[in-house]
Design an enzyme around this catalytic site. Sequence first.
Site, mmCIF file in Angstrom:
data_model
loop_
_atom_site.group_PDB
_atom_site.id
_atom_site.type_symbol
_atom_site.label_atom_id
_atom_site.label_comp_id
_atom_site.label_asym_id
_atom_site.label_seq_id
_atom_site.Cartn_x
_atom_site.Cartn_y
_atom_site.Cartn_z
ATOM 1 N N ASP A 19 5.999 78.066 53.304
ATOM 2 C CA ASP A 19 5.639 76.729 53.792
ATOM 3 C C ASP A 19 6.385 75.643 53.016
ATOM 4 O OD1 ASP A 19 3.894 78.221 55.222
ATOM 5 O OD2 ASP A 19 2.072 77.225 54.540
ATOM 6 N N THR A 138 -7.654 77.819 53.652
ATOM 7 C CA THR A 138 -7.275 78.950 54.516
ATOM 8 C C THR A 138 -8.431 79.492 55.346
ATOM 9 O OG1 THR A 138 -6.714 81.314 54.395
ATOM 10 C CG2 THR A 138 -7.555 80.338 52.392
ATOM 11 N N GLU A 140 -9.059 82.442 55.550
ATOM 12 C CA GLU A 140 -9.661 83.546 54.777
ATOM 13 C C GLU A 140 -10.999 83.133 54.167
ATOM 14 O OE1 GLU A 140 -8.688 86.993 53.958
ATOM 15 O OE2 GLU A 140 -7.836 86.479 55.883
ATOM 16 N N TYR A 162 -9.037 86.489 46.670
ATOM 17 C CA TYR A 162 -8.218 85.360 47.132
ATOM 18 C C TYR A 162 -9.080 84.371 47.914
ATOM 19 C CZ TYR A 162 -5.041 82.837 50.296
ATOM 20 O OH TYR A 162 -4.399 81.865 51.024
ATOM 21 N N LYS A 166 -10.037 80.463 46.931
ATOM 22 C CA LYS A 166 -9.703 79.345 47.821
ATOM 23 C C LYS A 166 -10.951 78.543 48.207
ATOM 24 C CE LYS A 166 -5.173 79.437 48.642
ATOM 25 N NZ LYS A 166 -4.257 78.304 48.720
ATOM 26 N N HIS A 192 0.056 81.577 59.567
ATOM 27 C CA HIS A 192 1.286 81.080 60.171
ATOM 28 C C HIS A 192 2.477 81.784 59.555
ATOM 29 C CE1 HIS A 192 -0.255 78.315 57.107
ATOM 30 N NE2 HIS A 192 1.006 78.253 56.681
HETATM 31 P P1 NDP Z 1 3.852 81.932 49.655
HETATM 32 O O1 NDP Z 1 3.223 83.083 48.967
HETATM 33 O O2 NDP Z 1 5.095 82.151 50.450
HETATM 34 O O3 NDP Z 1 4.172 80.790 48.579
HETATM 35 C C1 NDP Z 1 3.318 80.518 47.512
HETATM 36 C C2 NDP Z 1 4.124 79.857 46.412
HETATM 37 O O4 NDP Z 1 3.268 79.630 45.291
HETATM 38 C C3 NDP Z 1 5.288 80.714 45.900
HETATM 39 O O5 NDP Z 1 6.457 79.942 45.895
HETATM 40 C C4 NDP Z 1 4.884 81.076 44.483
HETATM 41 O O6 NDP Z 1 5.961 81.138 43.578
HETATM 42 C C5 NDP Z 1 3.991 79.903 44.112
HETATM 43 N N1 NDP Z 1 3.107 80.234 43.002
HETATM 44 C C6 NDP Z 1 2.319 81.317 42.837
HETATM 45 N N2 NDP Z 1 1.658 81.263 41.680
HETATM 46 C C7 NDP Z 1 2.048 80.116 41.070
HETATM 47 C C8 NDP Z 1 1.731 79.508 39.834
HETATM 48 N N3 NDP Z 1 0.891 80.055 38.981
HETATM 49 N N4 NDP Z 1 2.316 78.324 39.539
HETATM 50 C C9 NDP Z 1 3.204 77.745 40.381
HETATM 51 N N5 NDP Z 1 3.542 78.286 41.574
HETATM 52 C C10 NDP Z 1 2.968 79.463 41.908
HETATM 53 O O7 NDP Z 1 2.736 81.253 50.557
HETATM 54 P P2 NDP Z 1 2.867 80.420 51.932
HETATM 55 O O8 NDP Z 1 4.030 79.522 51.841
HETATM 56 O O9 NDP Z 1 2.719 81.341 53.063
HETATM 57 O O10 NDP Z 1 1.522 79.578 51.876
HETATM 58 C C11 NDP Z 1 1.466 78.331 51.186
HETATM 59 C C12 NDP Z 1 0.039 78.052 50.768
HETATM 60 O O11 NDP Z 1 -0.797 78.030 51.916
HETATM 61 C C13 NDP Z 1 -0.572 79.096 49.828
HETATM 62 O O12 NDP Z 1 -1.436 78.414 48.955
HETATM 63 C C14 NDP Z 1 -1.396 79.983 50.749
HETATM 64 O O13 NDP Z 1 -2.452 80.572 50.052
HETATM 65 C C15 NDP Z 1 -1.861 78.973 51.781
HETATM 66 N N6 NDP Z 1 -2.094 79.467 53.120
HETATM 67 C C16 NDP Z 1 -1.118 80.174 53.762
HETATM 68 C C17 NDP Z 1 -1.301 80.572 55.065
HETATM 69 C C18 NDP Z 1 -0.263 81.364 55.787
HETATM 70 O O14 NDP Z 1 -0.600 81.950 56.823
HETATM 71 N N7 NDP Z 1 0.981 81.369 55.344
HETATM 72 C C19 NDP Z 1 -2.555 80.240 55.793
HETATM 73 C C20 NDP Z 1 -3.480 79.435 55.025
HETATM 74 C C21 NDP Z 1 -3.241 79.059 53.738
HETATM 75 P P3 NDP Z 1 7.077 82.313 43.621
HETATM 76 O O15 NDP Z 1 7.955 81.976 44.798
HETATM 77 O O16 NDP Z 1 7.743 82.181 42.316
HETATM 78 O O17 NDP Z 1 6.331 83.592 43.839
HETATM 79 P P1 GDR Z 2 -3.748 87.865 55.708
HETATM 80 O O1 GDR Z 2 -2.269 88.308 56.115
HETATM 81 O O2 GDR Z 2 -4.422 88.868 54.884
HETATM 82 O O3 GDR Z 2 -4.422 87.452 56.981
HETATM 83 O O4 GDR Z 2 -3.446 86.609 54.786
HETATM 84 P P2 GDR Z 2 -1.562 89.719 56.144
HETATM 85 O O5 GDR Z 2 -0.355 89.551 56.991
HETATM 86 O O6 GDR Z 2 -1.389 90.282 54.787
HETATM 87 O O7 GDR Z 2 -2.634 90.647 56.911
HETATM 88 C C1 GDR Z 2 -3.053 90.377 58.235
HETATM 89 C C2 GDR Z 2 -3.868 91.549 58.762
HETATM 90 O O8 GDR Z 2 -3.017 92.678 58.934
HETATM 91 C C3 GDR Z 2 -3.663 93.828 58.432
HETATM 92 N N1 GDR Z 2 -2.669 94.829 58.048
HETATM 93 C C4 GDR Z 2 -1.767 94.711 57.064
HETATM 94 N N2 GDR Z 2 -1.490 93.699 56.216
HETATM 95 C C5 GDR Z 2 -0.464 93.859 55.332
HETATM 96 N N3 GDR Z 2 -0.129 92.846 54.511
HETATM 97 N N4 GDR Z 2 0.261 95.014 55.266
HETATM 98 C C6 GDR Z 2 0.010 96.067 56.101
HETATM 99 O O9 GDR Z 2 0.658 97.101 56.032
HETATM 100 C C7 GDR Z 2 -1.042 95.903 57.054
HETATM 101 N N5 GDR Z 2 -1.534 96.698 58.033
HETATM 102 C C8 GDR Z 2 -2.508 96.029 58.629
HETATM 103 C C9 GDR Z 2 -4.488 93.302 57.253
HETATM 104 O O10 GDR Z 2 -5.502 94.240 56.898
HETATM 105 C C10 GDR Z 2 -4.999 92.005 57.828
HETATM 106 O O11 GDR Z 2 -6.149 92.229 58.589
HETATM 107 C C11 GDR Z 2 -2.466 85.651 55.120
HETATM 108 C C12 GDR Z 2 -1.917 85.055 53.814
HETATM 109 O O12 GDR Z 2 -0.824 84.232 54.111
HETATM 110 C C13 GDR Z 2 -2.987 84.230 53.127
HETATM 111 O O13 GDR Z 2 -2.407 83.555 52.018
HETATM 112 C C14 GDR Z 2 -3.526 83.202 54.114
HETATM 113 O O14 GDR Z 2 -4.530 82.443 53.516
HETATM 114 C C15 GDR Z 2 -4.051 83.906 55.348
HETATM 115 O O15 GDR Z 2 -2.996 84.644 55.939
HETATM 116 C C16 GDR Z 2 -4.577 82.918 56.394
#
Ligand code: NDP
Ligand code: GDR
Length: 371
Positions: A19, A138, A140, A162, A166, A192
Amino acid sequence: MPNAEGRKVALITGVCGQDGSYLTELLLEKGYIVHGLKRRSSSFNHPRLEHILDKDYPNSKNFILHYADMVDSTSLTNLLKVTQPDEIYNLAAQSHVKVSFELPEYTAAASGMGALNLLEAVRGAGLADKTRIYQASTSEMFGKVHEVPQSETTPFHPRSPYGVAKVYAFWIFVNYRESYNMFCCNGILFNHESPRRGETFVTRKITMAAARIKLGLQDCVSLGNLDAKRDWGHAKDYVEAMWRILQQDKADDFVVATGITTTVRAFCEWSFNRAGLPLRWEGEGVNERGIVASGEHEGKVVVKVSERFFRPAEVELLLGDPAKAKAVLGWHPEQLTSVEKLCEEMVDADMELAKLEIMNVEMKKKLKVPY
Ligand code: NDP
Ligand code: GDR
């Protein structure tokens, strides 16, 4: 308030993540100065930002990366004093749900307490009245299904360390809004994805596998729960909602979702189809007799179900109600990327990456690179 050059200043934590990269692009396009927080890592951790750091990228000079960490309060306070942001987007987190069962304490520190550290750093830097702050909350947090679809009023029942972390971050944002009148907002975003999604999240794991299996780089992929349902949208569309949340007159919390849910199994079928490997399923997940479902293409098993990828507690069904986001933010998911289009885009991008991988392997062999 805009800075001396008339530009707004934003700080993005977690800027190196999926993101963070899309949000940086959006804010630079809108004329912001963007500061990004990256943490120290032993290897290169900002490949998603390379194109933006290139001097030819529009407004590249307005993007500045800084070292800090969500678990190091001093680094946060110092960073805020230096950058004086008008807006902060707190995207940093240990964001992998399954990994949070193995790293519960670190997840609590980074994804939960990190939010508190940031809010205190804002206060400590004397920015409580000026800075608007977005928290990446989230779906979650809803966890165990109590209501479908899930909205801003649905109770939380998180199912992982997690999710629990959150929920803390969500409430500390609400509390600082109510206690100190700070402009603290939560975006409760449902899943997303994008071609920039981390490789161990299920959609990307599937689209990469479909592409690599098609091109002969991999034989098979092992997955966990194929029957979980997720409300999947495109990350590029979701960062627009984050920005809109901070532009409102009043700080508030919003669900951001498409209102459509899909099983992991269906996403898998679409991906393999797109890659030219239509699947036939055998069995129905892992049953009491240990029968393992598999996905076959022309008699060859290309998808296996493995216990290893199941979670101690699962979130079975996520389906969001974006009514408030539509009405207040003017964010309309039906006009944005559909889950089918998202899947196609991800498979196509991974096909290109798989082709590059083949070229790389050939090149390394030619040059006799030993690693
Ligand atoms: P990512 O895991 O791709 O990115 C998370 C970022 O946080 C990474 O760049 C990571 O660094 C950084 N990070 C982790 N720990 C620390 C720390 N201790 N200090 C500073 N930075 C840190 O997540 P997304 O971009 O997918 O998501 C962005 C945010 O939105 C997250 O908070 C996630 O939990 C939340 N979220 C995501 C959703 C999704 O579907 N993608 C849905 C709802 C919420 P590094 O690159 O070095 O690992
Ligand atoms: P989620 O995403 O847990 O919803 O969290 P993930 O893609 O990890 O899992 C989605 C669903 O798929 C099932 N699953 C698997 N998941 C993973 N990772 N690997 C597998 O092999 C697999 N097989 C089945 C999982 O059990 C789950 O039900 C994401 C993250 O981005 C969070 O940080 C964010 O908050 C939520 O989405 C909204």
